[in-house]
Design a protein around this motif. Structure first.
Motif, mmCIF file in Angstrom:
data_model
loop_
_atom_site.group_PDB
_atom_site.id
_atom_site.type_symbol
_atom_site.label_atom_id
_atom_site.label_comp_id
_atom_site.label_asym_id
_atom_site.label_seq_id
_atom_site.Cartn_x
_atom_site.Cartn_y
_atom_site.Cartn_z
ATOM 1 N N SER A 41 0.815 -1.229 0.000
ATOM 2 C CA SER A 41 0.000 0.000 0.000
ATOM 3 C C SER A 41 0.844 1.273 0.000
ATOM 4 N N THR A 42 2.136 1.136 0.181
ATOM 5 C CA THR A 42 3.015 2.304 0.197
ATOM 6 C C THR A 42 3.976 2.262 -0.993
ATOM 7 N N GLU A 46 3.386 3.631 -4.974
ATOM 8 C CA GLU A 46 4.340 4.536 -5.634
ATOM 9 C C GLU A 46 4.822 3.961 -6.972
ATOM 10 N N ILE A 47 5.161 2.670 -6.979
ATOM 11 C CA ILE A 47 5.650 2.057 -8.214
ATOM 12 C C ILE A 47 4.533 2.011 -9.257
ATOM 13 N N LYS A 48 3.334 1.666 -8.825
ATOM 14 C CA LYS A 48 2.195 1.596 -9.750
ATOM 15 C C LYS A 48 1.954 2.950 -10.417
ATOM 16 N N GLU A 49 2.073 4.025 -9.633
ATOM 17 C CA GLU A 49 1.804 5.369 -10.148
ATOM 18 C C GLU A 49 2.993 5.990 -10.881
ATOM 19 N N ASN A 50 4.226 5.646 -10.476
ATOM 20 C CA ASN A 50 5.402 6.359 -10.980
ATOM 21 C C ASN A 50 6.509 5.472 -11.526
ATOM 22 N N GLY A 51 6.266 4.185 -11.631
ATOM 23 C CA GLY A 51 7.284 3.280 -12.143
ATOM 24 C C GLY A 51 8.508 3.264 -11.249
ATOM 25 N N LEU A 52 9.665 3.157 -11.860
ATOM 26 C CA LEU A 52 10.906 3.090 -11.104
ATOM 27 C C LEU A 52 11.120 4.346 -10.258
ATOM 28 N N ASN A 57 10.879 7.934 -4.876
ATOM 29 C CA ASN A 57 9.953 8.692 -4.034
ATOM 30 C C ASN A 57 9.768 8.033 -2.671
ATOM 31 N N TYR A 58 9.537 6.731 -2.696
ATOM 32 C CA TYR A 58 9.283 5.983 -1.465
ATOM 33 C C TYR A 58 10.477 6.061 -0.516
ATOM 34 N N TRP A 59 11.664 5.701 -1.033
ATOM 35 C CA TRP A 59 12.825 5.652 -0.151
ATOM 36 C C TRP A 59 13.360 7.027 0.206
ATOM 37 N N ALA A 60 13.231 7.991 -0.658
ATOM 38 C CA ALA A 60 13.667 9.341 -0.312
ATOM 39 C C ALA A 60 12.919 9.813 0.938
ATOM 40 N N LYS A 61 11.641 9.568 0.963
ATOM 41 C CA LYS A 61 10.825 9.962 2.121
ATOM 42 C C LYS A 61 11.178 9.134 3.359
ATOM 43 N N ASN A 62 11.132 7.824 3.217
ATOM 44 C CA ASN A 62 11.290 6.959 4.383
ATOM 45 C C ASN A 62 12.702 6.952 4.959
ATOM 46 N N LEU A 63 13.697 6.902 4.104
ATOM 47 C CA LEU A 63 15.067 6.858 4.624
ATOM 48 C C LEU A 63 15.470 8.178 5.258
ATOM 49 N N LEU A 113 10.700 -7.924 2.187
ATOM 50 C CA LEU A 113 9.609 -6.953 2.107
ATOM 51 C C LEU A 113 9.547 -6.260 0.754
ATOM 52 N N TYR A 114 10.683 -5.768 0.300
ATOM 53 C CA TYR A 114 10.698 -4.924 -0.895
ATOM 54 C C TYR A 114 10.793 -5.723 -2.183
ATOM 55 N N LYS A 115 11.548 -6.797 -2.176
ATOM 56 C CA LYS A 115 11.682 -7.639 -3.373
ATOM 57 C C LYS A 115 10.317 -8.190 -3.775
ATOM 58 N N ARG A 116 9.574 -8.662 -2.819
ATOM 59 C CA ARG A 116 8.260 -9.269 -3.069
ATOM 60 C C ARG A 116 7.300 -8.251 -3.686
ATOM 61 N N CYS A 117 7.258 -7.062 -3.119
ATOM 62 C CA CYS A 117 6.351 -6.027 -3.594
ATOM 63 C C CYS A 117 6.751 -5.540 -4.989
ATOM 64 N N ALA A 118 8.006 -5.198 -5.166
ATOM 65 C CA ALA A 118 8.463 -4.632 -6.442
ATOM 66 C C ALA A 118 8.304 -5.611 -7.593
ATOM 67 N N ALA A 119 8.461 -6.891 -7.330
ATOM 68 C CA ALA A 119 8.339 -7.900 -8.385
ATOM 69 C C ALA A 119 6.967 -7.865 -9.050
#
Length: 146
Positions: A41-42, A46-52, A57-63, A113-119
């Motif tokens: 959901s996060t 982001e990937i669905k809306e903005n691709g790579l 966007n996701y990691w810039a915010k979270n990290l 967490l991330y590999k599963r989602c991004a795939a």
């Protein structure tokens, strides 16, 4: 309000407990559940809306929110994304504790967490966790279709 950092030792202990109860498979099952229920959901959104660029966007915010010491690279022309984690505050915190030993594969949760989602969105993620004992890692993403 309680900071997310307050939960880091608890996560580590939870991973140990789950492994004791059902082996490593139980820990991975938990991580997959978190990926499906939260990361989708996060990061997935982001990937669905903005691709790579959604990864960026996701990691810039979270990290930045987690005060990580990192650099990121986004090369949309070559469909490539990379995070070079020079100082993970979560693992760094766990390594400083003298009253507990971190879960032996604490950093593995990020990989799952991330590999599963991004795939699901055609992005292949690989992780180099060889320096986790120094709170360092590298995560790479490559758009493989679409």
């Amino acid at each position: 309000m309680i900071s997310c950092t307050e939960f880091i030792p608890l996560y580590s202990e939870l991973f140990k407990y789950l492994e004791k109860q059902g082996g490593k498979a139980e820990v991975v099952k938990y991580w997959e559940h978190i990926s499906d229920e939260y990361v989708e959901s996060t990061l997935g959104k982001e990937i669905k809306e903005n691709g790579l660029k959604g990864c960026w966007n996701y990691w810039a915010k979270n990290l930045n929110e987690e005060a990580c010491d990192f650099t990121m690279t986004l090369d949309e022309k070559n469909n490539y994304f990379e995070i070079n984690m020079k100082g993970c505050p979560s693992k760094g915190m766990l390594l400083k504790f003298d009253y507990m030993t971190p879960y032996n594969d604490y950093c593995g949760h990020c990989d799952v967490l991330y590999k599963r989602c991004a795939a699901r969105y055609g992005i292949e993620i690989t992780s180099d966790l060889s320096e986790c004992d120094k709170a360092k890692c590298v995560l790479k993403g490559k758009k493989i279709n679409g």
